[in-house]
Design a protein around this motif. Structure first.
Motif, PDB file in Angstrom:
ATOM      1  N   TRP A 233       0.787  -0.963   0.109  1.00 26.08           N
ATOM      2  CA  TRP A 233       0.112  -0.073  -0.132  1.00 26.08           C
ATOM      3  C   TRP A 233       0.873   1.283  -0.102  1.00 26.08           C
ATOM      4  N   TYR A 237       0.862   4.032  -2.933  1.00 24.93           N
ATOM      5  CA  TYR A 237       0.102   5.151  -2.973  1.00 24.93           C
ATOM      6  C   TYR A 237       1.010   6.146  -2.346  1.00 24.93           C
ATOM      7  N   TYR A 244      -5.814   5.700  -6.617  1.00 25.17           N
ATOM      8  CA  TYR A 244      -6.419   4.486  -5.852  1.00 25.17           C
ATOM      9  C   TYR A 244      -7.141   3.577  -6.855  1.00 25.17           C
ATOM     10  N   SER A 245      -6.834   2.239  -6.753  1.00 24.98           N
ATOM     11  CA  SER A 245      -7.832   1.119  -7.309  1.00 24.98           C
ATOM     12  C   SER A 245      -9.193   1.326  -6.956  1.00 24.98           C
ATOM     13  N   ASP A 248      -9.429  -0.347  -3.384  1.00 27.84           N
ATOM     14  CA  ASP A 248      -8.716   0.213  -2.381  1.00 27.84           C
ATOM     15  C   ASP A 248      -9.573   1.462  -1.865  1.00 27.84           C
ATOM     16  N   ALA A 249     -10.277   2.222  -2.936  1.00 24.12           N
ATOM     17  CA  ALA A 249     -11.036   3.255  -2.827  1.00 24.12           C
ATOM     18  C   ALA A 249     -12.159   3.161  -1.953  1.00 24.12           C
ATOM     19  N   LEU A 252     -11.113   2.517   1.510  1.00 25.99           N
ATOM     20  CA  LEU A 252     -11.091   4.008   2.140  1.00 25.99           C
ATOM     21  C   LEU A 252     -12.463   4.571   2.680  1.00 25.99           C
ATOM     22  N   ARG A 279     -14.690  10.809  -2.628  1.00 31.06           N
ATOM     23  CA  ARG A 279     -13.265  10.724  -2.123  1.00 31.06           C
ATOM     24  C   ARG A 279     -13.528  11.118  -0.628  1.00 31.06           C
ATOM     25  N   TRP A 281     -12.393   9.896   2.049  1.00 31.79           N
ATOM     26  CA  TRP A 281     -11.383   9.777   2.872  1.00 31.79           C
ATOM     27  C   TRP A 281     -10.728  10.930   3.041  1.00 31.79           C
TER      28      TRP A 281
END
Ligand code: NAG
Length: 301
Positions: A233, A237, A244-245, A248-249, A252, A279, A281
């Motif tokens: 990770w 990143y 972000y894939s 993974d997004a 998050l 988004r 995160w």
């Protein structure tokens, strides 16, 4: 993707318990808080016959037969313990080492157990017993919860209808109305219910690999996996600054919203997509989103 956390928390708790089991008696090993030599009133350089003499003298003085006072009885036990340790050359040597190296608590404790209580309480046996008991409880608990969840799902009209449809389909649309076929139906039902994918929420089927005892043995492997996960990770990143894939997004987003994993996975795709695109995160985005939601719910009320 979520980090492979598994039962690491549980296993760490078990390890912590074991360390406590090892560390707690370490303050009470040998002559407890007393010095074995002091108890016998001899110096650390005393030879074997001096120690023996001192012991006989003191044991006569404090023997419970002669001294009914409970304090002297305690003293007598302490003296006997001190003598037990110092009369044997090997254990005396160990004891001398332990007082010279108080920082080696674990090593000293392990050696103490080996010398005295090896046949009584081996910390390893305690560990194995503890893990077996924990695994047993975990299995029973999971099984009960899973069985309850299955029973609940099987009781829903949706499930019953699906099953009925399947039974009908298999029998070619001619459900026999004979009385003796009732038991048969039960069997058929059971067979067919295996084919219907039960969608059990909130309960997991107990699995061997998930048992705490097994996970404990695999703890180093799990830790290595987790470490690798964070490593990759970080590399992807933080170092390479890759975008972000999707997975993974999504992870998050789920974390930022503090919703449980299964709650997240049961959201519908368009909702997930919308949330991920915000988004959340990033702190500002999350705050904006939360204020928006609050306004929305106020408006609705
Ligand atoms: C132990 O020490 C005492 C006093 O120092 C001495 O008289 C005795 O001979 C010693 N015994 C042995 C076995 O060394």
């Amino acid at each position: 993707m979520a980090p492979p956390v598994g039962h690491i928390r549980w296993c760490s708790a078990a390890s912590f318990l074991v360390i406590c089991l090892l560390a707690v008696p370490s303050v009470a090993i040998y002559c407890d808080e007393d010095d074995c030599y002091d108890l016998l009133g001899v110096s650390q350089t005393a030879n074997a016959s001096e120690i023996k003499k001192a012991y006989y003298k003191l044991s006569l003085k404090y023997h419970p037969d002669k001294n009914p006072d409970p304090d002297s009885r305690k003293r007598f036990v302490k003296i006997a313990t001190a003598y037990e340790i110092l009369k044997d050359e090997a254990t005396r040597e160990q004891y001398d080492y332990a007082i010279a190296h108080p920082e080696e608590v674990f090593y000293n404790t392990a050696r103490y157990y080996q010398a005295y209580y090896g046949h009584k309480t081996d910390p390893r046996a305690v560990l194995v017993g503890l893990l077996l008991i924990l695994s047993g409880f975990q299995y029973l608990n999971q099984k009960t919860r899973y069985d309850q969840a299955v029973a609940m799902v099987k009781n829903t009209p949706a499930y019953k209808n699906r099953l009925r449809a399947l039974v009908l389909e298999r029998s070619g649309g001619t459900t026999s109305k004979k009385k003796n076929s009732k038991q048969m139906d039960k069997k058929v039902e059971e067979e067919l219910s295996k084919e219907l994918n039960l969608d059990i929420k909130g309960a997991e089927k107990p699995r061997f690999w998930n048992l705490i005892g097994v996970q404990f043995i695999l703890l180093p492997y799990a830790l290595a996996k987790l470490f690798l996960w964070y490593g990759s990770w970080f590399w992807r990143y933080q170092v390479k600054k890759a975008p972000y894939s999707w997975e993974d997004a999504a992870h998050l987003t789920q974390r930022a919203l503090r919703v449980p994993v299964d709650a997240w996975s049961s959201l519908d795709e368009s909702m997930k997509e919308d949330l991920v695109h915000r988004r959340l995160w990033e702190k500002g985005n999350l705050e904006n989103y939360l204020t928006e939601m609050r306004k929305e719910s106020k408006r609705r009320r």
